[in-house]
Design a protein around this motif. Structure first.
Motif, short mmCIF file in Angstrom:
data_model
loop_
_atom_site.label_atom_id
_atom_site.label_comp_id
_atom_site.label_asym_id
_atom_site.label_seq_id
_atom_site.Cartn_x
_atom_site.Cartn_y
_atom_site.Cartn_z
N VAL A 121 0.84 -1.19 0.00
CA VAL A 121 0.00 0.00 0.00
C VAL A 121 0.88 1.25 0.00
N ASP A 122 0.43 2.27 -0.69
CA ASP A 122 1.13 3.56 -0.73
C ASP A 122 1.08 4.19 0.66
N LYS A 123 2.25 4.39 1.27
CA LYS A 123 2.30 4.90 2.65
C LYS A 123 1.81 6.34 2.77
N THR A 124 1.75 7.04 1.63
CA THR A 124 1.34 8.44 1.69
C THR A 124 -0.18 8.61 1.62
N LYS A 168 -8.73 2.55 -3.53
CA LYS A 168 -7.42 3.15 -3.23
C LYS A 168 -6.29 2.11 -3.23
N LYS A 169 -6.66 0.84 -3.58
CA LYS A 169 -5.69 -0.27 -3.58
C LYS A 169 -5.03 -0.46 -2.22
N ALA A 170 -5.79 -0.14 -1.16
CA ALA A 170 -5.28 -0.32 0.20
C ALA A 170 -5.54 -1.72 0.72
N VAL A 171 -6.54 -2.39 0.16
CA VAL A 171 -6.85 -3.74 0.60
C VAL A 171 -6.94 -4.66 -0.61
N ILE A 172 -6.76 -5.96 -0.34
CA ILE A 172 -6.88 -6.99 -1.37
C ILE A 172 -8.07 -7.87 -1.02
N VAL A 173 -8.90 -8.12 -2.01
CA VAL A 173 -10.09 -8.95 -1.80
C VAL A 173 -9.87 -10.31 -2.46
N SER A 174 -10.19 -11.37 -1.74
CA SER A 174 -10.06 -12.72 -2.30
C SER A 174 -11.28 -13.55 -1.90
N GLN A 175 -11.44 -14.68 -2.55
CA GLN A 175 -12.55 -15.59 -2.26
C GLN A 175 -12.01 -16.87 -1.66
#
Length: 821
Positions: A121-124, A168-175
């Motif tokens: 994740v982008d730290k900013t 925001k591409k802060a989390v990843i979703v999976s099944q």
């Protein structure tokens, strides 16, 4: 190695199977009937079932592989898959529909969405307060389910902020696939030391010299387990140890902390019956039962299916028990179907006394874990030989079914109404028996018209049992003219003076009473006397039923509810009137007339759990209750020894239902509820209140004249082209927009008439034209019974496919009800 492919049944209402490639590492172990995890669509995971394996590559190049196997052996066996295929074809459903209906949900592993932090994740990035709340709730080292995040954040709108974090591409979703089945375990105790090491044992006793309670507990454990004796060590449960020693949990935990004793979980079966007495021999059959039983065996020599037409309280169950004994003695299995879950309560005790642990129970009021254990017991042949259950029992994995008993075969409860496949368990069970080369026994006092005709024509065997057990005569049945009673002011509430006097007489003799009315709730509707406003469901075209106990208006179709308004929402009048009669209101009136009587109610409002059923029925059986008020549940084969009077509050509800089977059903229901009276000791009485004492069905019920009812109905059905002379298929269309479903149904009817001419009726708006916000239309197709329906079903499906290919009608949902009830 040549690539292998699997045809996989998905738990979706989609026609056909789907082809997946079998990975090389699974090729040697994969089998038909195993569960597999596969991707369907983009990333969604499903639990599929392998229908068959082959070497033929599909036309498409992008064949997805099986993701993983869930089983070491198949959970379905060949007769089941053949049965599924027949059901999907006959009832015009998909294999996916059958899959969902057949498997306990715990065997259909659930698809679960997992959320994890993106390590890159982008730290900013900056988060809003709500996004931060979600971010902080996600564990750093493991993924969380959406349900976990909702619980942790106490936010119903967590999904919205999860989506924001995804953007925001802060989390990843999976099944992932989750297994909901949890085996039952009990906590057990075992020694954490080496019993053969005398020095170690002596050291332990030395250590506990000053801990008297712990020493006493250890001695009790050694005594119960026989650990230090030369005999085989016995298992000891935590509960038994604490009860026998009188010690507290803290004392036991002290020994565990000192590594002297150890706790562990041991799986135990949920399949137990509360029968403490030794097994008993089956009751001897009387002369009439013996004759009927022998006739049954003779009929089975040439017929697969036999109808046992026995009057109420003739002892059909004892004949069933003798037939079961004969079959299980050969090592084969028995399926005993009942129409109502309430019936299993009484039958479980009767059957368990004779068959003990060979008996299993299976129905929807059991939780999923219990149903899975029944399934696995049958699959692995772990002892169950007899299954007593409701209609879903037909899907269990029988290896060698020898007999199917369908008690009260006429009951409409055997028909699945709500979702596909809309199967009739009686008819499906006959096909299941055919696949196993098993015999079928249909038992009832009031056979369905179709079944009785099959018996008379020789398609089924036929055995009659006309005498009640112990020579008790059939109950005296009389009608009470409510119109005349109201005119002469011989009523109180909804009770005629005649019925009140009869109830009073029964109670004075310490006898029990059953009051039947086939409507639950307090009143079917409320109405404004000034403007005639009637509160209706927001989502269905039905009036709301008033439930006094909850002080609510409730829809019995979708569950919508609202408080009873203080004044009319339409005109402001402050005196809404309660109209009609329900079981709750009957209970109110009876308690006023007989304040000293103990009264209970048996309907879905009070008996919506297995324990609820059992509690009410057991209390009435043991005469803890004097008067039982109920819906059709009380008419379905229950056996109460002390009931001398049955009262039917309003038979007109049955007489005037808009259905060609109304006369037949009224006869069956009134005859069956009458049969609850006078079952032991002496003749019973039945009083039927009605505004229409001249209705044609009443003389037939009063005279117990099934044959007369059968003949009049056969004549009418021949004249108007109904079963058993014709087969019926109902086509149901539904859409959120009324105009769309209207035009679709008109278009479909026009196309079908080109193929079937005047055999197509409709489209019609059904009695309830909107359910769950869906607008409904129905068409009816009649097919001569001497013609194959397969060709008609094929043309019907092709015509509907053409209709749904048109843009305006693609979203119209269409389903079928074959052999509707």
């Amino acid at each position: 190695m040549t690539p292998r492919f699997a045809e996989v049944i998905m738990p979706l209402p989609i026609e056909g199977t789907f082809t997946y490639s079998v990975p090389e590492e699974l090729s040697s172990i994969v089998k038909i009937g195993m569960r597999v995890v596969v991707t369907f669509g983009t990333h969604r995971l499903y639990t599929g079932i392998i229908q068959y394996l082959h070497l033929i590559p599909p036309d498409t190049k992008n064949v997805k592989p099986i993701f993983s196997l869930l089983d070491e052996e198949a959970i379905l066996i060949r007769p089941q898959l053949d049965f599924w295929e027949w059901m999907a074809t006959y009832y015009m459903a998909s294999l996916g529909d059958v899959y969902v209906a057949a498997l306990p949900s715990g065997l259909r592993l659930e698809n679960e969405t997992l959320i994890r932090r993106n390590p890159e994740v982008d730290k900013t990035l900056s988060f809003s307060s709500r996004e931060s709340r979600i971010w902080n709730a996600i564990s750093e080292d493991r993924a969380c389910s959406i349900q976990e995040l909702i619980k942790r954040t106490e936010s119903k709108h967590a999904v919205v902020w999860i989506k924001s974090l995804m953007d925001k591409k802060a989390v990843i979703v999976s099944q992932t696939i989750t297994d909901t089945y949890k085996p039952r375990t009990i906590s057990m105790v075992k020694a954490a030391f080496n019993k053969d090491n005398e020095q170690e044992v002596q050291t332990i006793f030395e250590r506990l010299k000053r801990a008297e309670k712990q020493l006493s507990l250890l001695i009790t454990y050694l005594d119960l387990s026989q650990l230090l004796s030369k005999q085989e060590t016995k298992p000891v449960s935590k509960q038994t140890l604490l009860e026998k020693s009188g010690a507290s949990v803290a004392v036991l935990n002290g020994l565990v902390d000192k590594k002297i004793l150890q706790l562990y979980d041991q799986p135990v079966s949920r399949l137990t019956h509360e029968i403490t007495t030794p097994l008993q021999e089956a009751a001897s059959l009387n002369l009439f039962q013996t004759k009927a039983y022998q006739s049954l065996l003779d009929e089975w020599k040439t017929k697969q299916t036999v109808l046992l037409h026995g009057v109420t309280s003739s002892g059909k169950t004892e004949i069933y028990i003798h037939a079961i004994q004969k079959v299980i003695a050969l090592g084969r299995q028995v399926l005993y179907l009942v129409p109502e879950i309430a019936l299993t309560t009484q039958l479980t005790h009767r059957l368990a006394r004779v068959f003990g642990s060979k008996l299993g129970i299976y129905h929807s009021k059991f939780n999923d874990n219990e149903r899975i254990e029944v399934w696995k017991n049958l699959l692995h042949r772990e002892g169950l030989q007899i299954i007593l259950g409701a209609r879903s029992s037909i899907f269990l994995p029988f290896h060698d079914l020898g007999l199917v008993i369908i008690d009260e075969e006429h009951e409409t409860s055997y028909k699945q109404q709500d979702s596909a496949p809309r199967y009739h368990a009686r008819d499906a069970a006959i096909m299941l028996a055919h696949l196993h080369s098993a015999k079928v026994l249909l038992g009832t006092a009031t056979p369905s018209i179709e079944t009785y005709q099959n018996a008379l024509s020789g398609k089924y065997g036929f055995v009659e049992l006309k005498q009640r057990y112990e020579g008790i005569t059939l109950p005296r049945v009389a009608s009470v003219d409510l119109k005349e009673a109201f005119r002469k002011k011989q009523t109180a509430g909804h009770f005629s003076d005649t019925l009140i006097e009869a109830i009073s007489g029964a109670l004075s003799r310490r006898e029990q009473v059953i009051l039947f009315h086939n409507r639950r709730g307090y009143a079917p509707y409320v109405e404004c006397p000034q403007c005639a406003y009637v509160p209706k469901c927001k989502y269905c075209d039905v009036s709301l039923t008033y439930h006094k106990q909850q002080h609510k208006l409730i829809c019995h179709y979708c569950g919508f509810s609202q408080p009873l308004p203080d004044r009319c929402p339409s005109c402001g009048n402050n005196s809404l009137k309660i109209k009609g009669l329900g079981t709750e209101k009957i209970e109110d009136e009876v308690s006023q007339f007989f304040p000293n009587a103990k009264i209970s109610r048996l309907d879905l409002d009070v008996a919506n759990t297995r324990k609820g059923f059992e509690r009410i029925i057991t209390a009435f059986e043991q005469h803890e209750t004097d008067i039982l008020i109920g819906t059709q549940m009380v008419a379905k084969g229950l056996d109460f020894a002390n009931v001398s009077l049955v009262g039917v509050l309003n038979a007109d509800v049955l007489f005037h239902y808009p259905d060609f089977r109304a006369h037949e059903r009224a006869f069956q229901l009134l005859s069956q509820v009458s049969g609850r009276s006078g079952r032991k000791g002496k003749q019973g009485n039945v009083l039927i209140q009605t505004m229409d004492p001249n209705h044609a069905v009443l003389p037939q019920v009063i005279a117990h004249d099934y044959i007369s009812m059968f003949r009049t109905q056969m004549k009418e059905r021949y004249e108007f082209c109904y079963p058993p002379y014709y087969r019926l298929i109902v086509i149901n269309l539904r859409h959120k927009d009324e105009n769309t479903v209207h035009h679709a149904s008109e278009r479909l009817a026009k196309q079908l008439r080109k193929l079937f001419s005047d055999r197509v009726l409709g489209p019609e708006i059904p009695p309830i034209g909107r359910l769950h916000s869906w607008y409904m239309r129905t068409l009816l197709l009649k097919i001569e019974s001497n013609r194959s329906s397969n060709a008609a079903k094929k043309m019907l499906k092709e015509t509907i496919a053409e209709l749904q290919a048109e843009a305006p009608f693609q979203s119209v949902q269409i389903n079928f009800d074959v052999d509707p009830m």
